[in-house]
Design a protein around this motif. Sequence first.
Motif, PDB file in Angstrom:
ATOM      1  N   ILE A 209       0.673  -4.001   5.954  1.00  0.00           N
ATOM      2  CA  ILE A 209       2.095  -3.028   5.334  1.00  0.00           C
ATOM      3  C   ILE A 209       3.125  -3.528   5.805  1.00  0.00           C
ATOM      4  CG2 ILE A 209       2.875  -0.594   4.460  1.00  0.00           C
ATOM      5  CD1 ILE A 209      -0.556   0.023   5.306  1.00  0.00           C
ATOM      6  N   GLY A 210       4.427  -4.164   4.904  1.00  0.00           N
ATOM      7  CA  GLY A 210       6.023  -4.001   5.914  1.00  0.00           C
ATOM      8  C   GLY A 210       6.696  -2.518   6.173  1.00  0.00           C
ATOM      9  N   VAL A 211       7.490  -3.118   6.482  1.00  0.00           N
ATOM     10  CA  VAL A 211       7.915  -1.935   7.332  1.00  0.00           C
ATOM     11  C   VAL A 211       8.546  -1.185   6.226  1.00  0.00           C
ATOM     12  CG1 VAL A 211       9.697  -1.321   9.118  1.00  0.00           C
ATOM     13  CG2 VAL A 211       8.776  -3.816   9.361  1.00  0.00           C
ATOM     14  N   THR A 212       8.736   0.349   6.930  1.00  0.00           N
ATOM     15  CA  THR A 212       9.352   1.142   5.406  1.00  0.00           C
ATOM     16  C   THR A 212       9.331   2.394   5.561  1.00  0.00           C
ATOM     17  OG1 THR A 212       8.585   1.612   3.365  1.00  0.00           O
ATOM     18  CG2 THR A 212       6.807   1.829   4.399  1.00  0.00           C
ATOM     19  N   ARG A 213      10.281   3.404   5.012  1.00  0.00           N
ATOM     20  CA  ARG A 213      10.609   4.482   5.861  1.00  0.00           C
ATOM     21  C   ARG A 213       8.963   5.349   5.809  1.00  0.00           C
ATOM     22  NH1 ARG A 213      14.749   7.300   1.593  1.00  0.00           N
ATOM     23  NH2 ARG A 213      14.627   8.644   3.779  1.00  0.00           N
ATOM     24  N   ARG A 214       8.608   6.620   6.321  1.00  0.00           N
ATOM     25  CA  ARG A 214       7.799   7.047   6.865  1.00  0.00           C
ATOM     26  C   ARG A 214       6.740   7.678   5.846  1.00  0.00           C
ATOM     27  NH1 ARG A 214       8.849  12.427  11.837  1.00  0.00           N
ATOM     28  NH2 ARG A 214       8.052  13.294   9.138  1.00  0.00           N
ATOM     29  N   PRO A 215       7.669   8.613   5.697  1.00  0.00           N
ATOM     30  CA  PRO A 215       6.464   9.223   4.472  1.00  0.00           C
ATOM     31  C   PRO A 215       5.968   7.801   3.170  1.00  0.00           C
ATOM     32  CG  PRO A 215       8.634  10.814   3.911  1.00  0.00           C
ATOM     33  CD  PRO A 215       8.701   8.665   4.952  1.00  0.00           C
ATOM     34  N   GLU A 216       6.272   6.839   2.857  1.00  0.00           N
ATOM     35  CA  GLU A 216       5.750   6.011   2.257  1.00  0.00           C
ATOM     36  C   GLU A 216       4.816   5.640   3.386  1.00  0.00           C
ATOM     37  OE1 GLU A 216       7.090   1.614  -0.660  1.00  0.00           O
ATOM     38  OE2 GLU A 216       8.492   2.815   0.595  1.00  0.00           O
ATOM     39  N   LEU A 217       5.913   4.548   4.159  1.00  0.00           N
ATOM     40  CA  LEU A 217       4.273   4.305   4.952  1.00  0.00           C
ATOM     41  C   LEU A 217       2.770   5.069   5.532  1.00  0.00           C
ATOM     42  CD1 LEU A 217       3.621   1.469   6.783  1.00  0.00           C
ATOM     43  CD2 LEU A 217       4.383   2.819   8.614  1.00  0.00           C
ATOM     44  N   LEU A 218       2.924   6.370   6.080  1.00  0.00           N
ATOM     45  CA  LEU A 218       1.724   6.993   5.684  1.00  0.00           C
ATOM     46  C   LEU A 218       0.812   7.217   4.520  1.00  0.00           C
ATOM     47  CD1 LEU A 218       3.242  10.053   8.450  1.00  0.00           C
ATOM     48  CD2 LEU A 218       2.343   7.670   8.524  1.00  0.00           C
ATOM     49  N   ALA A 219       1.906   7.150   3.603  1.00  0.00           N
ATOM     50  CA  ALA A 219       1.018   6.912   1.923  1.00  0.00           C
ATOM     51  C   ALA A 219       0.121   5.717   1.583  1.00  0.00           C
ATOM     52  CB  ALA A 219       2.582   7.779   1.275  1.00  0.00           C
ATOM     53  N   ARG A 220       0.590   4.934   1.952  1.00  0.00           N
ATOM     54  CA  ARG A 220       0.383   3.177   1.967  1.00  0.00           C
ATOM     55  C   ARG A 220      -0.973   3.203   3.004  1.00  0.00           C
ATOM     56  NH1 ARG A 220       4.980  -0.605   1.026  1.00  0.00           N
ATOM     57  NH2 ARG A 220       2.974  -2.047   0.998  1.00  0.00           N
ATOM     58  N   ILE A 221      -0.800   3.546   4.330  1.00  0.00           N
ATOM     59  CA  ILE A 221      -2.094   3.821   5.204  1.00  0.00           C
ATOM     60  C   ILE A 221      -2.996   4.274   4.679  1.00  0.00           C
ATOM     61  CG2 ILE A 221      -2.831   4.648   7.850  1.00  0.00           C
ATOM     62  CD1 ILE A 221       0.415   3.846   8.601  1.00  0.00           C
ATOM     63  N   GLU A 222      -3.170   5.513   4.188  1.00  0.00           N
ATOM     64  CA  GLU A 222      -4.112   6.665   3.773  1.00  0.00           C
ATOM     65  C   GLU A 222      -4.203   5.716   2.054  1.00  0.00           C
ATOM     66  OE1 GLU A 222      -2.169  10.120   3.534  1.00  0.00           O
ATOM     67  OE2 GLU A 222      -3.436  10.901   4.623  1.00  0.00           O
ATOM     68  N   SER A 223      -4.017   5.097   1.594  1.00  0.00           N
ATOM     69  CA  SER A 223      -3.879   4.652   0.182  1.00  0.00           C
ATOM     70  C   SER A 223      -5.120   3.552   0.436  1.00  0.00           C
ATOM     71  CB  SER A 223      -2.446   3.680  -0.385  1.00  0.00           C
ATOM     72  OG  SER A 223      -3.193   3.391  -1.651  1.00  0.00           O
ATOM     73  N   SER A 224      -4.556   2.048   1.410  1.00  0.00           N
ATOM     74  CA  SER A 224      -5.052   1.067   1.393  1.00  0.00           C
ATOM     75  C   SER A 224      -6.941   1.714   2.471  1.00  0.00           C
ATOM     76  CB  SER A 224      -4.732   0.229   2.992  1.00  0.00           C
ATOM     77  OG  SER A 224      -3.254   0.293   2.240  1.00  0.00           O
ATOM     78  N   TRP A 225      -6.609   2.461   3.112  1.00  0.00           N
ATOM     79  CA  TRP A 225      -8.049   3.004   4.429  1.00  0.00           C
ATOM     80  C   TRP A 225      -9.136   3.416   2.771  1.00  0.00           C
ATOM     81  CZ3 TRP A 225      -6.169   6.589   7.898  1.00  0.00           C
ATOM     82  CH2 TRP A 225      -5.452   5.805   9.158  1.00  0.00           C
ATOM     83  N   ARG A 226      -8.000   3.828   1.450  1.00  0.00           N
ATOM     84  CA  ARG A 226      -9.361   4.525   0.544  1.00  0.00           C
ATOM     85  C   ARG A 226      -9.872   3.638  -0.169  1.00  0.00           C
ATOM     86  NH1 ARG A 226      -7.963   8.079   3.050  1.00  0.00           N
ATOM     87  NH2 ARG A 226      -9.114   7.866   4.828  1.00  0.00           N
ATOM     88  N   ASP A 227      -8.668   2.268  -0.485  1.00  0.00           N
ATOM     89  CA  ASP A 227      -9.341   1.049  -0.948  1.00  0.00           C
ATOM     90  C   ASP A 227     -10.278   0.379  -0.010  1.00  0.00           C
ATOM     91  OD1 ASP A 227      -7.826   1.402  -3.559  1.00  0.00           O
ATOM     92  OD2 ASP A 227      -6.095   0.608  -2.202  1.00  0.00           O
ATOM     93  N   LEU A 228      -9.648  -0.067   0.877  1.00  0.00           N
ATOM     94  CA  LEU A 228     -10.880  -0.360   2.313  1.00  0.00           C
ATOM     95  C   LEU A 228     -11.884   0.152   1.669  1.00  0.00           C
ATOM     96  CD1 LEU A 228      -8.809  -0.990   5.082  1.00  0.00           C
ATOM     97  CD2 LEU A 228      -9.636  -2.896   3.287  1.00  0.00           C
ATOM     98  N   GLU A 229     -12.160   1.417   2.329  1.00  0.00           N
ATOM     99  CA  GLU A 229     -13.702   2.240   1.624  1.00  0.00           C
ATOM    100  C   GLU A 229     -14.526   1.496   1.236  1.00  0.00           C
ATOM    101  OE1 GLU A 229     -12.656   6.577   1.418  1.00  0.00           O
ATOM    102  OE2 GLU A 229     -12.008   6.298   4.204  1.00  0.00           O
ATOM    103  N   LYS A 230     -14.185   2.018  -0.416  1.00  0.00           N
ATOM    104  CA  LYS A 230     -14.317   1.807  -2.021  1.00  0.00           C
ATOM    105  C   LYS A 230     -14.997  -0.064  -1.587  1.00  0.00           C
ATOM    106  CE  LYS A 230     -11.414   4.636  -4.920  1.00  0.00           C
ATOM    107  NZ  LYS A 230      -9.993   4.131  -4.998  1.00  0.00           N
ATOM    108  N   SER A 231     -14.563  -0.983  -0.708  1.00  0.00           N
ATOM    109  CA  SER A 231     -14.491  -2.260  -0.666  1.00  0.00           C
ATOM    110  C   SER A 231     -16.779  -2.647  -0.058  1.00  0.00           C
ATOM    111  CB  SER A 231     -14.066  -3.802   0.257  1.00  0.00           C
ATOM    112  OG  SER A 231     -13.808  -2.744   1.186  1.00  0.00           O
ATOM    113  N   TRP A 232     -16.864  -1.099   0.353  1.00  0.00           N
ATOM    114  CA  TRP A 232     -18.067  -1.877   1.562  1.00  0.00           C
ATOM    115  C   TRP A 232     -18.898  -0.874   0.613  1.00  0.00           C
ATOM    116  CZ3 TRP A 232     -15.261   0.529   5.510  1.00  0.00           C
ATOM    117  CH2 TRP A 232     -15.059   2.072   5.636  1.00  0.00           C
ATOM    118  N   HIS A 233     -18.777   0.116  -0.007  1.00  0.00           N
ATOM    119  CA  HIS A 233     -19.763   0.965  -1.162  1.00  0.00           C
ATOM    120  C   HIS A 233     -20.251   0.003  -2.646  1.00  0.00           C
ATOM    121  CE1 HIS A 233     -19.067   5.000   0.889  1.00  0.00           C
ATOM    122  NE2 HIS A 233     -17.458   4.421   1.388  1.00  0.00           N
ATOM    123  N   ARG A 234     -18.612  -0.732  -2.569  1.00  0.00           N
ATOM    124  CA  ARG A 234     -19.622  -1.973  -3.658  1.00  0.00           C
ATOM    125  C   ARG A 234     -20.542  -3.031  -3.510  1.00  0.00           C
ATOM    126  NH1 ARG A 234     -13.511  -2.008  -4.821  1.00  0.00           N
ATOM    127  NH2 ARG A 234     -12.768  -3.889  -3.374  1.00  0.00           N
TER     128      ARG A 234
END
Length: 236
Positions: A209-234
Amino acid sequence: MVVFRSVLFNVLSVGLTLLMGVGALPIRWFAHRRALEYARLWARLVLWLFRKVCGVTVQITGLEHVPASGAALIASQHQSAFDTLIWMLLLPRPCYVMKGELRRIPLLGPMLVLTGMMPIERAAGAKAMRLLLAETDKAVRAGRQIVIFPEGTRTLPGEHVPLKPGIAAMSSHAGLPVIPVATNSGLFWGRNAFFKRSGVLHVAIGPAIGVTRRPELLARIESSWRDLEKSWHRQA
């Protein structure tokens, strides 16, 4: 079987840690440069026991997102002691952001300092943040890969907690993108759990995730985690 495997693993891993803790004394006194290599050997042996004794298969995906060398910033979920060991095997020169009180653990604490880890006294407030950024600069200059657990503590599988702002400060300060990592390690080596369970343990690494402002970065980390979790559920 779970009880037998858990007892055997706990006895062997504690015994190994004590033995190698004593064996580390000469390194602490005479061979500081060997400290990280020795710590990596300890992590490798503990995880070997975990896999063989507890019947765990570790499946790692997305390793191509981690640079083969040079500085990097990795934001991993934290559910288990496993998460503090696996990066010793996956990275060429890992450097963990860890709680400052770990330095005071007999035998282990001094070795953590020698290996170049980043102990931070979180209760120190603004001073802790300044130290974190100073340690980040040092790690980047040394070309080390920084591993941080933005949740700030071990969590349960599926549990969501607000992320700490340190990861955003580090990324902005050092100009480093953040590599998100999700895991389900807590299902097999739970927080403060005596029992260890068999199964497929996933470590899923996502694109940086590229360098970005704090609220956006934290939100994108959490979103990426959720997407990655779905990968092994599939895959299940």
